[in-house]
Design an enzyme around this catalytic site. Sequence first.
Site, PDB file in Angstrom:
ATOM      1  N   GLY A 166       0.854  -1.181   0.000  1.00 45.18           N
ATOM      2  CA  GLY A 166       0.000   0.000   0.000  1.00 45.18           C
ATOM      3  C   GLY A 166       0.885   1.224   0.000  1.00 45.18           C
ATOM      4  N   GLN A 167       0.930   1.903   1.118  1.00 44.25           N
ATOM      5  CA  GLN A 167       1.695   3.149   1.256  1.00 44.25           C
ATOM      6  C   GLN A 167       1.303   4.140   0.167  1.00 44.25           C
ATOM      7  OE1 GLN A 167       5.706   2.573   3.234  1.00 44.25           O
ATOM      8  NE2 GLN A 167       5.686   0.819   1.870  1.00 44.25           N
ATOM      9  N   HIS A 168       0.008   4.298   0.039  1.00 43.58           N
ATOM     10  CA  HIS A 168      -0.508   5.255  -0.926  1.00 43.58           C
ATOM     11  C   HIS A 168      -1.939   5.637  -0.568  1.00 43.58           C
ATOM     12  CE1 HIS A 168      -2.747   1.914  -2.551  1.00 43.58           C
ATOM     13  NE2 HIS A 168      -1.647   1.277  -2.903  1.00 43.58           N
ATOM     14  N   ALA A 169      -2.401   6.692  -1.221  1.00 38.48           N
ATOM     15  CA  ALA A 169      -3.821   7.065  -1.169  1.00 38.48           C
ATOM     16  C   ALA A 169      -4.309   7.094  -2.610  1.00 38.48           C
ATOM     17  CB  ALA A 169      -3.984   8.433  -0.519  1.00 38.48           C
TER      18      ALA A 169
END
Length: 143
Positions: free
Chosen positions: A51-54
């Site tokens: 992930g480590q995202h929007a």
Amino acid sequence: MNLIQMASMLEFSQKGDERGHMVVVEGMKDIPFEIKRIFYIYGSDKDVIRGQHANRESQFVLINVAGTSKVRVKDGKGNEAVYSLNRPHTGIYLPQMVWKDMYDFSEDSVLLVLASTEYNAEEYIRDYDEFVKIINCGDARSK
Ligand code: TYD
């Protein structure tokens, strides 16, 4: 954005009988969007953070159909919450514009992701500082 708006756990009904379990997820019925895409994540080591995202556009529902993992959700204003995905009949709903990290994958983890959009790399925000800036200041490049 409060914690409920940031993410919410969903519990799906189990259609089990003596032959085994079944969970059915229908768009706009069991989850708040039409499903445009599915993908699943498996074989991630315990120390991996995904992930480590929007996402500017996409909404997601995450379900550990096997094994376990955790998801950390941040709103960019200092609020964060950690959810355990550890039962195949529960999922987490993530609206657009939240920061998410998936981690602590068990060896047998199969994380099913239902998405409201087709894939578009352009709608990803992969820099946390940029995300915080957009949340707190808005952004001219927002779609
Ligand atoms: P990535 O977004 O980094 O995965 P995660 O959110 O689990 O950390 O995606 C990994 C790779 O797969 C990246 O090259 C983009 C690609 N990808 C697609 O082509 N289509 C998709 O629907 C998704 C989610 C990823």
